[in-house]
Design a protein around this motif. Structure first.
Motif, PDB file in Angstrom:
ATOM      1  N   PHE A  66      -0.646  -9.473  12.761  1.00  7.64           N
ATOM      2  CA  PHE A  66      -0.696  -8.012  12.414  1.00  7.64           C
ATOM      3  C   PHE A  66      -1.857  -7.402  12.719  1.00  7.64           C
ATOM      4  O   PHE A  66      -3.132  -7.888  12.507  1.00  7.64           O
ATOM      5  N   GLU A  67      -1.665  -6.369  13.330  1.00  2.08           N
ATOM      6  CA  GLU A  67      -2.725  -5.266  13.458  1.00  2.08           C
ATOM      7  C   GLU A  67      -2.466  -4.253  12.366  1.00  2.08           C
ATOM      8  O   GLU A  67      -1.313  -3.681  12.273  1.00  2.08           O
ATOM      9  N   THR A  68      -3.659  -3.798  11.699  1.00  4.82           N
ATOM     10  CA  THR A  68      -3.294  -2.511  10.753  1.00  4.82           C
ATOM     11  C   THR A  68      -4.401  -1.683  11.071  1.00  4.82           C
ATOM     12  O   THR A  68      -5.673  -1.920  11.153  1.00  4.82           O
ATOM     13  N   LEU A  69      -4.237  -0.408  10.964  1.00  6.01           N
ATOM     14  CA  LEU A  69      -5.033   0.536  11.484  1.00  6.01           C
ATOM     15  C   LEU A  69      -5.223   1.625  10.079  1.00  6.01           C
ATOM     16  O   LEU A  69      -3.901   1.825   9.585  1.00  6.01           O
ATOM     17  N   LYS A  70      -6.224   2.156   9.906  1.00  4.29           N
ATOM     18  CA  LYS A  70      -6.335   3.184   8.800  1.00  4.29           C
ATOM     19  C   LYS A  70      -6.811   4.724   9.521  1.00  4.29           C
ATOM     20  O   LYS A  70      -7.564   4.555  10.040  1.00  4.29           O
ATOM     21  N   PHE A  71      -5.982   5.676   9.329  1.00  7.40           N
ATOM     22  CA  PHE A  71      -6.243   7.166   9.397  1.00  7.40           C
ATOM     23  C   PHE A  71      -6.494   8.023   8.322  1.00  7.40           C
ATOM     24  O   PHE A  71      -5.583   7.650   7.445  1.00  7.40           O
ATOM     25  N   HIS A  72      -7.606   8.540   8.393  1.00  6.40           N
ATOM     26  CA  HIS A  72      -7.718   9.595   7.299  1.00  6.40           C
ATOM     27  C   HIS A  72      -7.821  11.078   7.631  1.00  6.40           C
ATOM     28  O   HIS A  72      -9.015  11.289   8.700  1.00  6.40           O
ATOM     29  N   GLY A  81      -3.242   1.644   0.538  1.00  7.83           N
ATOM     30  CA  GLY A  81      -3.954   1.476   1.485  1.00  7.83           C
ATOM     31  C   GLY A  81      -4.849   0.430   1.914  1.00  7.83           C
ATOM     32  O   GLY A  81      -4.794  -0.348   3.167  1.00  7.83           O
ATOM     33  N   SER A  82      -5.633  -0.085   1.059  1.00  7.66           N
ATOM     34  CA  SER A  82      -6.556  -0.988   0.959  1.00  7.66           C
ATOM     35  C   SER A  82      -5.905  -2.365   1.109  1.00  7.66           C
ATOM     36  O   SER A  82      -6.305  -3.311   1.900  1.00  7.66           O
ATOM     37  N   TYR A  83      -4.894  -2.633   0.253  1.00  7.28           N
ATOM     38  CA  TYR A  83      -4.203  -3.908   0.358  1.00  7.28           C
ATOM     39  C   TYR A  83      -3.355  -3.972   1.696  1.00  7.28           C
ATOM     40  O   TYR A  83      -3.459  -5.014   2.367  1.00  7.28           O
ATOM     41  N   ILE A  84      -2.831  -3.002   2.086  1.00  4.83           N
ATOM     42  CA  ILE A  84      -2.039  -2.835   3.574  1.00  4.83           C
ATOM     43  C   ILE A  84      -3.319  -3.341   4.678  1.00  4.83           C
ATOM     44  O   ILE A  84      -2.847  -3.911   5.504  1.00  4.83           O
ATOM     45  N   TYR A  85      -4.172  -2.748   4.427  1.00  9.68           N
ATOM     46  CA  TYR A  85      -5.446  -2.889   5.563  1.00  9.68           C
ATOM     47  C   TYR A  85      -5.816  -4.229   5.644  1.00  9.68           C
ATOM     48  O   TYR A  85      -6.219  -4.854   6.814  1.00  9.68           O
ATOM     49  N   GLN A  86      -5.519  -5.138   4.494  1.00  7.74           N
ATOM     50  CA  GLN A  86      -6.284  -6.504   4.328  1.00  7.74           C
ATOM     51  C   GLN A  86      -5.306  -7.323   5.239  1.00  7.74           C
ATOM     52  O   GLN A  86      -5.770  -8.409   5.809  1.00  7.74           O
ATOM     53  N   PHE A  87      -3.923  -7.084   5.509  1.00  7.02           N
ATOM     54  CA  PHE A  87      -3.127  -7.693   6.217  1.00  7.02           C
ATOM     55  C   PHE A  87      -3.691  -7.908   7.867  1.00  7.02           C
ATOM     56  O   PHE A  87      -3.304  -8.570   8.613  1.00  7.02           O
ATOM     57  N   ARG A  88      -4.765  -7.105   8.157  1.00  2.00           N
ATOM     58  CA  ARG A  88      -5.283  -7.203   9.535  1.00  2.00           C
ATOM     59  C   ARG A  88      -5.832  -8.613   9.566  1.00  2.00           C
ATOM     60  O   ARG A  88      -5.988  -8.964  10.875  1.00  2.00           O
ATOM     61  N   PHE A  89      -6.292  -9.269   8.549  1.00  2.00           N
ATOM     62  CA  PHE A  89      -6.934 -10.469   8.566  1.00  2.00           C
ATOM     63  C   PHE A  89      -5.995 -11.706   8.841  1.00  2.00           C
ATOM     64  O   PHE A  89      -6.317 -12.760   8.642  1.00  2.00           O
ATOM     65  N   LEU A  90      -4.595 -11.307   8.524  1.00  2.00           N
ATOM     66  CA  LEU A  90      -3.675 -12.416   8.558  1.00  2.00           C
ATOM     67  C   LEU A  90      -2.911 -12.353  10.100  1.00  2.00           C
ATOM     68  O   LEU A  90      -2.951 -11.301  10.849  1.00  2.00           O
ATOM     69  N   LYS A 133       8.823  -9.351  11.241  1.00  2.00           N
ATOM     70  CA  LYS A 133       8.130  -9.278  12.310  1.00  2.00           C
ATOM     71  C   LYS A 133       8.568  -8.431  13.382  1.00  2.00           C
ATOM     72  O   LYS A 133       8.524  -8.589  14.470  1.00  2.00           O
ATOM     73  N   LYS A 134       9.082  -7.261  12.915  1.00  2.00           N
ATOM     74  CA  LYS A 134       9.916  -6.148  13.854  1.00  2.00           C
ATOM     75  C   LYS A 134       8.640  -5.502  14.226  1.00  2.00           C
ATOM     76  O   LYS A 134       8.962  -4.580  15.407  1.00  2.00           O
ATOM     77  N   VAL A 135       7.370  -5.522  13.884  1.00  2.00           N
ATOM     78  CA  VAL A 135       6.362  -4.624  14.215  1.00  2.00           C
ATOM     79  C   VAL A 135       5.151  -5.380  14.374  1.00  2.00           C
ATOM     80  O   VAL A 135       4.887  -6.340  13.738  1.00  2.00           O
ATOM     81  N   SER A 136       4.164  -5.024  15.309  1.00  2.00           N
ATOM     82  CA  SER A 136       3.037  -5.660  15.709  1.00  2.00           C
ATOM     83  C   SER A 136       1.864  -4.928  15.151  1.00  2.00           C
ATOM     84  O   SER A 136       0.781  -5.384  14.692  1.00  2.00           O
ATOM     85  N   THR A 137       2.363  -3.591  14.541  1.00  2.00           N
ATOM     86  CA  THR A 137       1.009  -2.671  13.989  1.00  2.00           C
ATOM     87  C   THR A 137       1.503  -1.948  12.774  1.00  2.00           C
ATOM     88  O   THR A 137       2.563  -1.279  13.062  1.00  2.00           O
TER      89      THR A 137
END
Length: 280
Positions: A92-98, A80-89, A63-67
């Protein structure tokens, strides 16, 4: 307390990532995010840099990061899709940049109840992440968590239903055994009779091959779903291709042997034909 972020750059070298990361750094500056580290996973598509994933896991589990910010040159990426799913836990905030642009498409697609499959996350990321999801999913009513044991049971159930469907499909259909030597016909008849009981088929026949026209007439006369051939001794490879492709036009499965090559759960049929004919 200032929020902190870790950036996971996928598919770029450090030099290639630089212009895209500049936009991400500006986003973090504007939104009060301190960047702790940038992880450069230079693998492509669904390959994994385990060192990068291990470092990401350590940041998240401690828990050293919030995002977590995932930056990719690929429009779709399994990791990336699996990492992005963590936003629903929780937590954690997860963001995707393309290509430097924030991807908000998933925001509109959120389901009322999100499903986390532990086995899929084990395979897509690592077992550590699968364990982390199990911990974070506890007591969250808006999530459905499928653990490894439940996933194995579901796969077995799907397999059983598929087998049942195949048996139902085969029940009023038959197996045709084809031989190229009259002396082999009785052995083929016994073989397809055994297959009949294994596959729960409606009937089984055996015939001696005498040409494509006769074969087509036989295949059209009854509902066969499988053709089984004895050792093929064709000297004319073109005839062999025509023979096999004719069978495929009428049935779901063709089993045959040619020397050491066999289509019985060993080689794809067309791949064998390509090898034998030089893809002619």
């Amino acid at each position: 307390m200032k929020r902190s972020a870790i950036i996971y750059a996928k598919g770029y070298t450090q030099d290639e990532a630089a212009p895209h990361l500049e936009k991400v750094r500006n986003y973090c500056l504007d939104n009060g995010l301190a960047i702790l580290e940038v992880l450069y996973d230079e693998t492509s598509h669904n390959l994994k840099d385990l060192n990068c994933l291990r470092t990401l896991y350590e940041y998240m589990s401690s828990k050293k990061v919030s995002t977590v910010i995932f930056v990719s040159c690929l429009p779709y990426d399994c990791i990336g899709s699996y990492i992005y799913q963590f936003r629903f836990l929780a937590g954690f905030e997860t963001l995707k940049f393309h290509n430097g642009l924030l991807d908000t498409s998933m925001d509109k697609a959120r389901k009322k109840k999100f499903v986390f499959n532990q086995t899929a996350i084990d395979e897509g990321l690592s077992v550590d992440f699968g364990n982390l999801v199990e911990v974070l999913s506890q007591d969250q009513d808006n999530l459905q968590f499928i653990n490894r044991e439940e996933n194995a049971r579901l796969l077995e159930e799907i397999k059983w239903k598929k087998q049942e469907a195949e048996r139902d499909f085969n029940r009023d259909k038959g197996i045709l055994g084809i031989v190229f030597d009259e002396s082999n016909k009785s052995n083929m008849a016994k073989h397809v009779s055994r297959q009949l009981f294994i596959d729960k088929s409606g009937f089984a026949d055996a015939m001696v091959y005498s040409g494509l026209c006769d074969l087509k007439e036989v295949l059209e006369s009854k509902k066969y779903y499988k053709v089984v051939c004895d050792l093929i001794g064709f000297s004319d490879i073109d005839d062999l291709r025509d023979f096999i492709l004719t069978c495929e036009d009428y049935v779901m499965e063709v089993q045959f042997d040619f020397g050491d090559l066999s289509s019985r759960d060993e080689y794809e049929l067309l791949a064998i034909l390509d090898e034998l004919t030089g893809n002619a």
